[in-house]
Design a protein around this motif. Structure first.
Motif, short mmCIF file in Angstrom:
data_model
loop_
_atom_site.label_atom_id
_atom_site.label_comp_id
_atom_site.label_asym_id
_atom_site.label_seq_id
_atom_site.Cartn_x
_atom_site.Cartn_y
_atom_site.Cartn_z
N VAL A 42 102.48 4.69 -2.59
CA VAL A 42 103.60 3.77 -2.39
C VAL A 42 104.64 4.45 -1.51
O VAL A 42 105.05 5.59 -1.77
CB VAL A 42 104.22 3.36 -3.74
CG1 VAL A 42 105.51 2.58 -3.52
CG2 VAL A 42 103.23 2.54 -4.55
N VAL A 43 105.08 3.77 -0.48
CA VAL A 43 106.13 4.30 0.39
C VAL A 43 107.42 4.41 -0.41
O VAL A 43 107.82 3.46 -1.09
CB VAL A 43 106.34 3.38 1.61
CG1 VAL A 43 107.51 3.88 2.46
CG2 VAL A 43 105.06 3.29 2.43
N TYR A 131 111.51 -5.76 -5.86
CA TYR A 131 112.23 -4.78 -6.68
C TYR A 131 111.33 -3.63 -7.13
O TYR A 131 111.79 -2.50 -7.27
CB TYR A 131 112.78 -5.50 -7.91
CG TYR A 131 113.79 -4.74 -8.71
CD1 TYR A 131 115.12 -4.64 -8.28
CD2 TYR A 131 113.45 -4.16 -9.93
CE1 TYR A 131 116.06 -3.95 -9.03
CE2 TYR A 131 114.39 -3.47 -10.69
CZ TYR A 131 115.69 -3.37 -10.24
OH TYR A 131 116.63 -2.70 -10.98
N LEU A 132 110.06 -3.91 -7.37
CA LEU A 132 109.16 -2.93 -7.98
C LEU A 132 108.41 -2.09 -6.95
O LEU A 132 107.88 -2.61 -5.97
CB LEU A 132 108.13 -3.63 -8.85
CG LEU A 132 108.62 -4.38 -10.08
CD1 LEU A 132 107.44 -5.02 -10.80
CD2 LEU A 132 109.36 -3.44 -11.02
N SER A 133 108.34 -0.81 -7.21
CA SER A 133 107.45 0.05 -6.45
C SER A 133 106.05 0.06 -7.04
O SER A 133 105.05 0.11 -6.32
CB SER A 133 107.99 1.48 -6.41
OG SER A 133 109.19 1.56 -5.67
N LEU A 134 105.98 0.02 -8.38
CA LEU A 134 104.69 0.19 -9.04
C LEU A 134 104.68 -0.61 -10.34
O LEU A 134 105.67 -0.62 -11.08
CB LEU A 134 104.47 1.67 -9.35
CG LEU A 134 103.15 2.09 -10.00
CD1 LEU A 134 101.98 1.83 -9.07
CD2 LEU A 134 103.20 3.58 -10.39
N ARG A 188 107.61 -4.57 -4.02
CA ARG A 188 108.07 -4.24 -2.68
C ARG A 188 106.88 -4.23 -1.73
O ARG A 188 105.74 -4.12 -2.15
CB ARG A 188 108.70 -2.84 -2.65
CG ARG A 188 109.93 -2.64 -3.50
CD ARG A 188 110.35 -1.18 -3.52
NE ARG A 188 110.24 -0.57 -2.21
CZ ARG A 188 109.58 0.54 -1.93
NH1 ARG A 188 108.93 1.19 -2.87
NH2 ARG A 188 109.56 1.02 -0.70
N GLY A 189 107.18 -4.29 -0.44
CA GLY A 189 106.14 -4.03 0.54
C GLY A 189 105.59 -2.63 0.30
O GLY A 189 106.37 -1.69 0.08
N ALA A 351 97.44 -4.23 -4.16
CA ALA A 351 98.52 -3.77 -3.28
C ALA A 351 99.29 -4.96 -2.73
O ALA A 351 98.71 -5.99 -2.39
CB ALA A 351 97.94 -2.96 -2.12
N ALA A 352 100.61 -4.81 -2.66
CA ALA A 352 101.45 -5.82 -2.03
C ALA A 352 101.34 -5.69 -0.52
O ALA A 352 101.28 -4.60 0.03
CB ALA A 352 102.89 -5.67 -2.47
#
Length: 353
Positions: A42-43, A131-134, A188-189, A351-352
């Motif tokens: 995740v970036v 909002y979410l990374s993971l 999130r992207g 993955a988003a």
């Protein structure tokens, strides 16, 4: 197996689920490698923004500490991080917070990491857009958001037939699409979602049929003895549906969802019953029976007792619970191998876009 008990009522408190969820812990470990890989890929968020992880269906938190610790350790970049544990309002949040505070394995012992909880079902929106990374969900998405039908002669969905079976399957499909649609908005992207879900083989078996038959037979014995009313038994349905691998991946055929989420990989997995392995190793039948009965109680019994008539007071409910536990214990002792569970699970890496 448990987690976000969408329609099952209030979870038994004082950390009972955490203390008796060894099987859920064992199966959760099957997806930790994928979780660590996802966290690392995740970036990192923009400077000053936290890396936010959602633990969807946290229960008492006992099976969340290690996944969250490992995800945080694997994440790319530095900076603050937030972990949000979600479950329905009746969840044992007190036990979760106490565990986070006291456990030597708590991720809160790391610097600049903060823990929170959200008391709502994961079949609702829980976070703002992007909002979410993971996201992580382990042994939870098999619970249904609502139960419109009951199985008249059993408590477990693989034994449903006809229109009842179709209704449960359709509710499960709606719930799973809803879950994914909400997560598509919240991630999130470059965000990732790892889901470990209770599953069925293509023939509709989950690996728990022997135990569920023993439980169902025990309830029917209580009906015959007059301890449980026939109408109460007919309402007793554990509100779950274990999806097949095909049912898990089906929503990704929809181009609208596929435009927002990429299913990177999905696998059907299984593992032996940890309680049976311990019994085969040490030969302690009493310990095995006690472990199986307590695990069933922690995961499923509140779903059953929600069907009792409203005139049942606390003492009556406790008597029914004790009588059922005794019935189940006798059946497990009589057939230890037949009541073992080799649960199937599906692991998904999403993955988003």
């Amino acid at each position: 197996m448990a987690g976000d008990h969408a329609v099952s009522g209030r979870m038994e408190g004082h950390g009972f689920y955490t203390a008796h969820s060894t099987a859920q812990h064992v199966f959760g470990e099957q997806a930790l490698d994928w979780l660590e890989q996802a966290a690392a890929e995740v970036v990192p968020p923009a400077a000053g923004l936290p890396y936010v992880i959602a633990d969807f269906g946290a229960a008492g938190g006992g099976n969340s500490l290690e996944p969250m610790r490992r995800a945080l350790a694997a994440r790319a970049g530095a900076g603050p991080a937030m972990v949000v544990h979600t479950d329905i309002p009746g969840n044992d949040f007190s036990a979760l917070f106490e565990l986070l505070q006291s456990s030597p394995q708590s991720y809160l012992r790391a610097a600049d990491v903060f823990g929170y909880a959200a008391g709502r079902s994961f079949y609702e929106r829980l976070f703002p857009d992007g909002y979410l990374s993971l996201g992580w969900s382990s042994i939870a998405v098999h619970w249904l958001s609502t139960l419109e039908v009951t199985i008249p002669d059993h408590i477990y969905s693989p034994f449903a037939t006809g229109d009842v079976r179709l209704a449960l399957q359709q509710q499960s499909a709606r719930d799973w699409r809803t879950f994914l649609q909400h997560r598509a908005a919240e991630l999130r992207g470059s965000g990732r979602l790892i889901v470990l879900g209770g599953a069925n083989e293509d023939d509709g078996t989950s690996g728990a049929e022997g135990l569920m038959n023993a439980a169902n037979d025990g309830l029917r014995a209580l009906v015959e003895a007059g301890a449980v009313r026939a109408a109460e038994y007919r309402r007793m349905t554990i509100p779950t549906w274990n999806r097949t691998l095909g049912e898990f991946v089906a929503p990704f055929d929809d181009p609208r969802l596929r435009a927002r989420l990429d299913l990177r990989r999905a696998e059907l997995r299984s593992a032996p019953d940890p309680y049976l392995l311990a019994y085969q190793r040490d030969g302690d039948l009493d310990a095995y029976v006690a472990a199986v009965v307590r695990a069933f109680r922690a995961a499923f019994e509140e779903s059953l007792w929600a069907a009792l008539d409203s005139d049942r007071d606390a003492m009556a409910r406790d008597r029914i619970r004790a009588a059922f536990d005794a019935e189940l214990a006798g059946r497990v002792a009589a057939d230890p191998e037949g009541c073992a569970t080799a649960w199937r699970v599906v692991v998904l890496d999403i993955a988003a876009r």
